[in-house]
Design an enzyme around this catalytic site. Sequence first.
Site, short mmCIF file in Angstrom:
data_model
loop_
_atom_site.label_atom_id
_atom_site.label_comp_id
_atom_site.label_asym_id
_atom_site.label_seq_id
_atom_site.Cartn_x
_atom_site.Cartn_y
_atom_site.Cartn_z
N ARG A 88 0.80 -1.23 0.00
CA ARG A 88 0.00 0.00 0.00
C ARG A 88 0.83 1.27 0.00
O ARG A 88 0.24 2.36 0.03
CB ARG A 88 -0.92 0.01 1.23
CG ARG A 88 -2.17 -0.83 1.03
CD ARG A 88 -2.81 -1.03 2.38
NE ARG A 88 -4.23 -0.76 2.37
CZ ARG A 88 -5.16 -1.70 2.57
NH1 ARG A 88 -4.81 -2.95 2.78
NH2 ARG A 88 -6.43 -1.39 2.59
N ARG A 127 -21.74 -2.12 3.62
CA ARG A 127 -21.09 -3.41 3.85
C ARG A 127 -21.18 -3.83 5.32
O ARG A 127 -20.93 -3.04 6.22
CB ARG A 127 -19.61 -3.28 3.44
CG ARG A 127 -18.78 -4.50 3.77
CD ARG A 127 -17.47 -4.48 3.03
NE ARG A 127 -16.44 -3.68 3.68
CZ ARG A 127 -15.18 -3.61 3.24
NH1 ARG A 127 -14.82 -4.23 2.13
NH2 ARG A 127 -14.31 -2.87 3.88
N ARG A 157 -17.68 -3.06 10.20
CA ARG A 157 -16.28 -2.83 10.56
C ARG A 157 -16.12 -1.38 11.02
O ARG A 157 -16.71 -0.48 10.43
CB ARG A 157 -15.38 -3.06 9.34
CG ARG A 157 -14.95 -4.50 9.16
CD ARG A 157 -14.28 -4.76 7.82
NE ARG A 157 -13.21 -3.84 7.47
CZ ARG A 157 -12.42 -4.01 6.40
NH1 ARG A 157 -12.59 -5.05 5.60
NH2 ARG A 157 -11.48 -3.14 6.13
N ARG A 168 -9.78 6.60 4.61
CA ARG A 168 -9.14 5.51 3.84
C ARG A 168 -9.02 5.88 2.37
O ARG A 168 -8.02 5.58 1.73
CB ARG A 168 -9.96 4.22 3.99
CG ARG A 168 -9.80 3.60 5.36
CD ARG A 168 -10.92 2.65 5.66
NE ARG A 168 -10.85 1.41 4.89
CZ ARG A 168 -11.90 0.62 4.66
NH1 ARG A 168 -13.09 0.96 5.12
NH2 ARG A 168 -11.75 -0.48 4.00
#
Length: 217
Positions: A88, A127, A157, A168
């Site tokens: 990343r 999600r 999450r 993010r």
Amino acid sequence: MIIVLLGPPGAGKGTQGELLAARLGIPKIATGDLFRAAVREGTPLGLEAKQFMDRGDLVPDSVILGILRDAIASPESARGAILDGAVRTVPQAEGLAEELASIGRRVDAVLLFEANHAELIRRLSSRTTCDVCQTPFRGLEPGTACPRGDGGRLIRRQDDEPEAIQNRLNVYEELTAPVVEWYDSHGIPVQRIDAIGEVTDVTARAAQALQSVQLAS
Ligand code: AMP
């Protein structure tokens, strides 16, 4: 074959990585999954990683490089591995290349899963994830029993909360997007995959891209 999966959060790397790993018969190494397991077990690695993950920040490169070193040296990875979200930053790409070179291997293919911003936000914010098998689901409320019937419950999450999602995506643009140029400029052309559409269609696109890499090598 060592395959690196790149793409913003929500692009489907985890789902596609799983399917490609099954197709190719090689393991998927997902650093995010490793960290979540470590958090659940309350290990020192988990405690360290949690503070970064909850905010949507990246875990330090030194931690990742240790994990990648162990993963590629393990006997399960002898035939190859799919690295899902495991590279990343540019220093991670450099470190992985060095580790692989020291054992006479290299990254064979890089797949970049692409989806537009609105779609990524839509996917991440709808999600939920099973607290046992870690499978992500869309459109099912937290607290629902896992459709896989493993006794797990779906949870949201911490890093799928709106503030962390935005962070993010910013972190991806700032630190991970440059990894694409790094691979392109180091002789490993990045295969861009349209990640919008049915899961099976996206897998077919990815498999085709991998085939073209194999044919070219
Ligand atoms: P993921 O499940 O791939 O979305 O990863 C969840 C979180 O784990 C990320 O938001 C980071 O905090 C951490 N993480 C996973 N892989 C890496 C990596 N290669 N470098 C830094 N942090 C990572």
